[in-house]
Design a protein around this motif. Structure first.
Motif, PDB file in Angstrom:
ATOM      1  N   ILE A   2      41.997  36.196  39.818  1.00 33.04           N
ATOM      2  CA  ILE A   2      42.588  36.717  41.053  1.00 33.04           C
ATOM      3  C   ILE A   2      41.522  36.988  42.111  1.00 33.04           C
ATOM      4  O   ILE A   2      41.746  36.787  43.301  1.00 33.04           O
ATOM      5  N   ILE A   3      40.329  37.435  41.648  1.00 36.33           N
ATOM      6  CA  ILE A   3      39.238  37.700  42.592  1.00 36.33           C
ATOM      7  C   ILE A   3      38.014  36.892  42.192  1.00 36.33           C
ATOM      8  O   ILE A   3      37.606  36.912  41.035  1.00 36.33           O
ATOM      9  N   GLN A   4      37.468  36.191  43.151  1.00 33.99           N
ATOM     10  CA  GLN A   4      36.234  35.449  42.922  1.00 33.99           C
ATOM     11  C   GLN A   4      35.323  35.671  44.119  1.00 33.99           C
ATOM     12  O   GLN A   4      35.630  35.216  45.237  1.00 33.99           O
ATOM     13  N   LEU A   5      34.230  36.394  43.891  1.00 31.47           N
ATOM     14  CA  LEU A   5      33.236  36.594  44.947  1.00 31.47           C
ATOM     15  C   LEU A   5      32.018  35.764  44.601  1.00 31.47           C
ATOM     16  O   LEU A   5      31.502  35.858  43.484  1.00 31.47           O
ATOM     17  N   VAL A  29      37.328  38.595  38.691  1.00 32.78           N
ATOM     18  CA  VAL A  29      38.319  39.482  38.069  1.00 32.78           C
ATOM     19  C   VAL A  29      39.553  38.656  37.729  1.00 32.78           C
ATOM     20  O   VAL A  29      40.094  37.954  38.584  1.00 32.78           O
ATOM     21  N   GLU A  30      39.959  38.750  36.471  1.00 36.28           N
ATOM     22  CA  GLU A  30      41.176  38.054  36.040  1.00 36.28           C
ATOM     23  C   GLU A  30      42.401  38.887  36.414  1.00 36.28           C
ATOM     24  O   GLU A  30      42.327  40.112  36.437  1.00 36.28           O
ATOM     25  N   ALA A  31      43.506  38.212  36.627  1.00 41.02           N
ATOM     26  CA  ALA A  31      44.754  38.942  36.865  1.00 41.02           C
ATOM     27  C   ALA A  31      45.018  39.868  35.687  1.00 41.02           C
ATOM     28  O   ALA A  31      44.850  39.484  34.527  1.00 41.02           O
ATOM     29  N   LEU A 163      47.239  43.260  43.718  1.00 34.06           N
ATOM     30  CA  LEU A 163      45.993  43.985  43.447  1.00 34.06           C
ATOM     31  C   LEU A 163      46.121  45.418  43.949  1.00 34.06           C
ATOM     32  O   LEU A 163      46.588  45.650  45.060  1.00 34.06           O
ATOM     33  N   LEU A 164      45.676  46.359  43.116  1.00 37.18           N
ATOM     34  CA  LEU A 164      45.608  47.758  43.540  1.00 37.18           C
ATOM     35  C   LEU A 164      44.140  48.132  43.706  1.00 37.18           C
ATOM     36  O   LEU A 164      43.355  48.020  42.759  1.00 37.18           O
TER      37      LEU A 164
END
Ligand SMILES: Nc1ncnc2c1ncn2[C@@H]1O[C@H](COP(=O)(O)OP(=O)(O)OP(=O)(O)O)[C@@H](O)[C@H]1O
Ligand SMILES: [Mg+2]
Length: 225
Positions: A2-5, A29-31, A163-164
């Motif tokens: 879900i998140i890739q920086l 970050v994986e879902a 995402l929270l």
């Protein structure tokens, strides 16, 4: 994912006033993951959270969120992603004092063309999830700090975000109220919510299955992981 920086840089200001804050930040970050980010004051935690939440743009590098590279997204698109896909919780709650608990929770739904009766129903559902079904019509000044934060969490989840993001969610609370907030995060995590939480407190960070440290703008996975 879900998140890739990738190689994220952030520098505030220009010329002689340049303040480099984030350096080559890489993070995935994986879902469904629940992570805590720790680090000393001024290390860049809120700066990173603002980038993750589309409140600010990086100076360099790539941020992919929910399958999209939004590096070139304009303000309107950033606002839409924020509203539709991200829920925010801040240390200081950010509630509207002249609106009832359920009205505060329903606020993000105002931008989404949801009818009033449906907004109320969804706000009540979210307030139930945080254990405040008996405080729906209270104003913020009739609620304790911990209850205000639970209203803020209900507001963050009532749009069913992907995402929270939480920046020091227990920072203004005593330890008992803080525990209740952490219990709610556990519950949301078990329901599949992706959570990225920033905190100073080890006892709070220890509740998250994965922890990252930021130091002088450099991000590191907790040793041993
Ligand atoms: N708008 C801005 N312009 C210039 N510098 C900024 C700006 N915002 C933040 N900074 C600088 O960036 C650095 C990191 O700030 P940030 O708010 O990300 O820290 P933090 O880790 O969240 O700290 P805290 O734990 O105190 O909340 C600080 O040195 C700060 O002065
Ligand atoms: Mg901060």
């Amino acid at each position: 994912m879900i998140i890739q920086l990738e190689h994220i840089e952030k520098t505030y200001g220009t010329g002689a006033n340049k303040v480099p804050v984030l350096h080559d930040v890489n993070m995935q970050v994986e879902a469904g993951e629940y992570i805590a980010i720790m680090g000393p004051s001024g290390s860049g935690k809120s700066t990173l959270m603002n980038i993750l939440g589309y409140l600010d743009v990086p100076s360099g590098g790539v941020y992919r969120f929910d399958g999209e590279d939004n590096a070139k997204a304009g303000d309107a698109r950033m606002a839409r992603i924020r509203n539709e896909k991200i829920g925010f919780v801040f240390q200081s709650f950010h509630l509207m004092q002249r609106r009832r608990a359920w009205e505060n929770v329903a606020l993000p739904l105002m931008y989404g063309n949801v009818r009033r009766s449906e907004r109320k129903r969804r706000a009540e559902e979210a307030l139930k999830q945080v254990g405040l079904e008996d405080r729906m019509s209270f104003y913020p000044n009739q609620l304790s700090g911990g209850q205000c934060q639970r209203v803020a969490i209900a507001r963050a989840i009532c749009t069913r975000p992907r995402l929270l993001l939480a920046d020091e969610p227990t920072g203004a609370l005593d330890s008992k109220a803080g525990q209740q907030i952490m219990d709610i995060f556990d519950e949301l995590h078990s329901q599949g919510m992706t959570i990225v939480m920033i905190t100073h407190e080890h006892a709070v960070a220890d509740r998250a299955p994965r922890r990252l440290y930021i130091y002088d703008g450099y991000l590191r996975e907790e040793a041993g992981q």
